[in-house]
Design an enzyme around this catalytic site. Sequence first.
Site, short mmCIF file in Angstrom:
data_model
loop_
_atom_site.label_atom_id
_atom_site.label_comp_id
_atom_site.label_asym_id
_atom_site.label_seq_id
_atom_site.Cartn_x
_atom_site.Cartn_y
_atom_site.Cartn_z
N ASP A 204 0.81 -0.89 0.03
CA ASP A 204 0.14 -0.48 0.09
C ASP A 204 1.10 0.92 -0.08
O ASP A 204 2.29 0.49 -0.25
CB ASP A 204 -0.74 -0.22 1.36
CG ASP A 204 -2.78 0.54 0.75
OD1 ASP A 204 -2.14 1.66 0.67
OD2 ASP A 204 -3.70 -0.10 1.00
N HIS A 278 -2.92 3.18 -4.76
CA HIS A 278 -2.31 2.87 -3.83
C HIS A 278 -0.85 2.21 -3.49
O HIS A 278 -0.71 0.96 -3.01
CB HIS A 278 -3.00 1.54 -2.58
CG HIS A 278 -4.37 2.70 -2.46
ND1 HIS A 278 -4.26 2.73 -1.09
CD2 HIS A 278 -5.70 2.08 -2.62
CE1 HIS A 278 -5.58 3.41 -0.78
NE2 HIS A 278 -6.71 2.83 -1.24
N GLU A 342 -9.42 3.09 -5.57
CA GLU A 342 -9.83 4.98 -4.45
C GLU A 342 -8.41 4.54 -5.60
O GLU A 342 -6.89 5.64 -4.98
CB GLU A 342 -8.84 4.78 -3.00
CG GLU A 342 -10.33 4.04 -2.49
CD GLU A 342 -9.64 4.31 -0.69
OE1 GLU A 342 -10.97 4.46 0.08
OE2 GLU A 342 -8.29 3.91 -0.90
C1 TNX Z 1 -10.56 2.28 2.34
S1 TNX Z 1 -11.48 -0.14 2.05
C2 TNX Z 1 -9.85 0.90 1.80
C3 TNX Z 1 -8.86 1.15 2.32
C4 TNX Z 1 -8.80 2.07 4.11
C5 TNX Z 1 -9.42 2.12 5.08
C6 TNX Z 1 -9.79 2.49 5.64
C7 TNX Z 1 -10.30 -0.13 0.78
C8 TNX Z 1 -10.12 -1.39 -0.51
N1 TNX Z 1 -9.34 0.97 0.37
O1 TNX Z 1 -6.71 1.47 2.45
O2 TNX Z 1 -7.59 1.65 5.11
O3 TNX Z 1 -10.49 1.73 3.74
O4 TNX Z 1 -11.08 1.85 6.37
#
Ligand code: TNX
Length: 628
Positions: A204, A278, A342
């Site tokens: 990440d 990420h 994301e």
């Molecule tokens: C969203 S859930 C993310 C993570 C974060 C998390 C915190 C997801 C696929 N991505 O990168 O750690 O929220 O709750």
Amino acid sequence: MRMLVIMLTLAAWVYCTSPAHAEDLSIIPRPEHVQIGGGSFRFSNAVILQADGPEATDAAQFLAQTLQSGTGMNLAIKSSSDAASGVGAVLLTTASANHSLGDEGYELEITPKGVAIRATHGAGLFYGVQTLLQLMPPAVYGHSAPSGAEWVVPAVTIRDQPRFRWRGVMLDVSRHFVPKDAIFRYLDLLAMHKLNVFHWHLTDDQGWRIEIKKYPRLTEVGAWRNSAGFKLDNKYSTTYGPDGRYGGFYSQDDVREVVRYAGRLHITIVPEIEMPGHATAALAAYPELSTSGGPFPIEPVAGIFHGVYCAGNEQTFTFLQDVLTEVMDLFPSPYIHIGGDEVPEDSWNDPKDQKLIVDQKLAGPKVVETYLVNRISRFIHSHGRKLVGWDEILNPDLAPDATVMSWRGTKNGAEAARAGHDVVMSPSHFCYLDGEQATVTEPLHLRGWTMPLERVYGFDPVKELSPEQASHILGVQANLWTEYVPNFESVQYMTWPRAAAIAEVGWSAASPRDFNDFKRRIKVDESRLDACQTDYRPIEEDELQRVVTASKDNASKIQIEPAIPGAEIHYTLDGSFPTRESPLYSGPFEAPKDCKDIKVGYFRIDSVAVIVADAPLENGRFVQPDKH
Ligand code: TNX
């Protein structure tokens, strides 16, 4: 204190080993069918384990090893053809099982004369053994047999099989690193609860945690950051390198060891290598693969960043395929997780990606991600594996054999299933273990929302789906993101007992679902976790309402209840977050008149799980005792 609780539980256990009702058993997840018999079976060194093949021998060895370390007993294992059958035997067999038990089901039959575990496969035998162990005093999971303990199990016949074949827990080891030995202990507990997928979130923005031989800078650069990060006090995190930087990674030998260990526990490890977003930690090491060219820091805070791989650069695909080739060599899992969540929408403005959009006639920026995911999916597929990604990968053009992990609610999962994709349900509003477990008295957390045990327990992965959609739901998964979970004790505290609820959601039939009965069984499970020396959130803390009161004898004095047994209490009066260095509470005290609130921290002696409660003050007096 914990020791005393274990001993009392044990004493109570020894006197009630022969339950009259199925409701008196404390098996988690709840088995499908239970019939109580008469009497009980006693384990001793005279008991022989009879196994009828390699899978049965593996299960017998697991049972023998657990009994050895928990009780001191040494049971012989014999192949069933040369062992005397009958009295005093535990038979493990794949020969005579009923095929309706499926791949993971089992039958466990205990009479005063002996025990038989039947299953079609090794996994079923293993789960039969887990159930047998849960019928014993919880101390069987420990490492020192309490003197005078009796290892007796009630006569019972259990037929059991899982509702779903994917019963997972994800652990994020990027935001905070969890060392290999702790991973072994984590896996033991997943297996105890018949969870069968460990999704290992290895990369990440804040750290790259797996050695890749072809790209050494991934771990030389990507595995380390200057501080524990997330504005946390460095002392709450535990994994620092020799140069004082925070981080760590698993060597390929470490990974092989963990995969082998998990295999014996019938756990599939699904590795996750995040792309295209990420990816800051990877791009800090190889910035030439990014959209912007970098440079990148190893992010020390939470968020969504622009560390994104450039899809218009062929070197990106060479790199990702090389990495995945090493990953697939290490992990036998049929599924490889590639993240996909994301990605900022404005990620693809660089010349190479703009050219890609034109050359490939891609319909807008979102499709750039699909282009990358589908190319990678073909690559993974050509190695006989399947791609899994977070639900952002869902798109009409997504490769049909891609599996979707639904985290933004269940609607994306439902839509993916309608489009024919397999789906793992993992919605953040039921399955996110980084949410706090109650509204007061909980550790620092990220989500700012409450994810109590009852909510997790109430999740149904196929609710409101058509039978056709439901047939695509592989199962359920809990996710533990670790931005604010800085060490292994905190990981355990956030995981248990909520992962036990996910285990039951994934394994047990949809009805009956009786939360009170689950809580009763969780009380026993707490003793098992105690025996394993694992931290967890005790459920009696649900009843914890009010921790700060005015003292009875003198209303102007602040009194803090010793609400959590064995915890040290530290408090602050200036609004700051209490630490172990804050004033230690030793009895009722008078607060200064200008003081507006008191923050109370309960610090467990054996871990750094910080539990904080707030209370408003007026003129230095606590004013609303009934509202807390
Ligand atoms: C969203 S859930 C993310 C993570 C974060 C998390 C915190 C997801 C696929 N991505 O990168 O750690 O929220 O709750």
